[in-house]
Design an enzyme around this catalytic site. Structure first.
Site: not given
Length: 227
Positions: A141, A166
Site C-alpha cells: 500500500e 463481485d
C-alpha cells in the site's frame, strides 16, 4: 617474461583446439575411441529428446482451446480473450466498461499469475469484510508517500467469473459509508476518465494507478470490447 607467457598461452590454446578436433577427439592412433563416441551419442540423444518434449508441449498448448488452459499459464492475449466475454456480459448487466474490467484484472492479478488470483480466484484485490470467505496475504500500500507491506484479508471466490461479478457490484454499490463512491466510473464519457474516477473513489492507493490502467487499455486496444 610477458612474451614467454603469451607463447605458453598460445601453445595451450592450440593444444586444446587440437584435443577437441573430431579427428583427434574420436580417433587416436587410427583407433576409434568408443567410450567418447558412446558418451557423445548419449548426449546428442538426450538433447534431441529434450527438445522434442519441449516441442510437443508447445504444440499441445497451441492446440488446447484457450478456455481449457489454466489462467496463470495464458499469454497476455489469451488472458484477454478468456475474460472478454464475461467482461462484456457484466457491461450489459451493470454498465461497467469491459475495457476497465479487463485492464483492472490484468493489473491487479498480474495477468492471472498472482497467488491471490490463481489460488483464490480474486482478480481485483477485493478485500473481505467480516464473515466473508477470506485469506490473509501480504500486500503493498502507498501510505504517507511511501510503499509499505501489510497483511490484509482478501475475498476468496469459487471461480474467476464470481470475482469479476463481485468487482462490478463493488463499483455499482460503493461502500456502506458511501454508495456513490464509484459513480464517476459510470458517468465518465471515456475509459480514461473512468480510470481516473477509480482513483478518485479510492479503489487503489497507487498514485499511478489510473495511468497504469489507461496504458493497458491503449496497449492492448481494450476499447474494442466496450459495447
Amino acid at each position: 617474461m610477458a612474451r614467454r607467457r603469451r607463447k605458453k598461452t598460445s601453445k595451450n590454446i592450440k593444444k586444446w583446439l587440437a584435443a577437441i578436433h573430431p579427428a583427434t577427439f574420436f580417433i587416436k592412433q587410427r583407433r576409434l575411441r568408443w567410450g567418447r563416441v558412446i558418451i557423445m551419442i548419449i548426449l546428442v540423444t538426450g538433447f534431441a529428446v529434450r527438445f522434442t518434449d519441449l516441442g510437443h508441449q508447445v504444440q499441445q498448448q497451441n492446440m488446447t482451446p484457450v478456455d481449457q488452459l489454466p489462467l496463470n499459464k495464458l499469454t497476455y492475449g489469451q488472458f484477454i480473450e478468456r475474460l472478454a466475454p464475461q467482461a462484456q456480459k457484466l457491461q450489459t448487466q451493470y454498465g461497467v466498461r469491459a475495457s476497465i474490467s479487463l485492464a483492472q484484472a490484468a493489473l491487479e492479478s498480474n495477468w492471472g499469475r498472482s497467488e491471490l488470483a490463481y489460488k483464490y480466484n480474486n482478480f481485483y484485490g477485493v478485500k473481505a469484510s467480516q464473515g466473508m470467505p477470506s485469506v490473509i496475504l501480504p500486500t503493498k500500500e502507498f501510505i504517507d508517500g511511501k510503499w509499505v507491506t501489510i497483511d490484509g484479508p482478501f475475498r476468496k471466490y469459487t471461480d474467476w467469473q464470481e470475482s469479476m461479478t463481485d468487482h462490478a457490484l463493488v463499483l455499482v454499490n460503493g461502500t456502506s459509508e458511501n454508495h456513490a463512491r464509484y459513480q464517476g466510473v459510470f458517468t465518465a464519457t471515456n475509459p480514461e476518465a473512468a480510470a481516473k474516477a477509480l482513483v478518485a473513489g479510492g479503489y487503489a492507493t497507487d498514485p499511478q494507478y489510473a495511468e497504469k490502467i489507461i496504458n493497458l487499455i491503449h496497449e492492448y486496444k481494450l476499447t474494442q470490447y466496450d459495447q
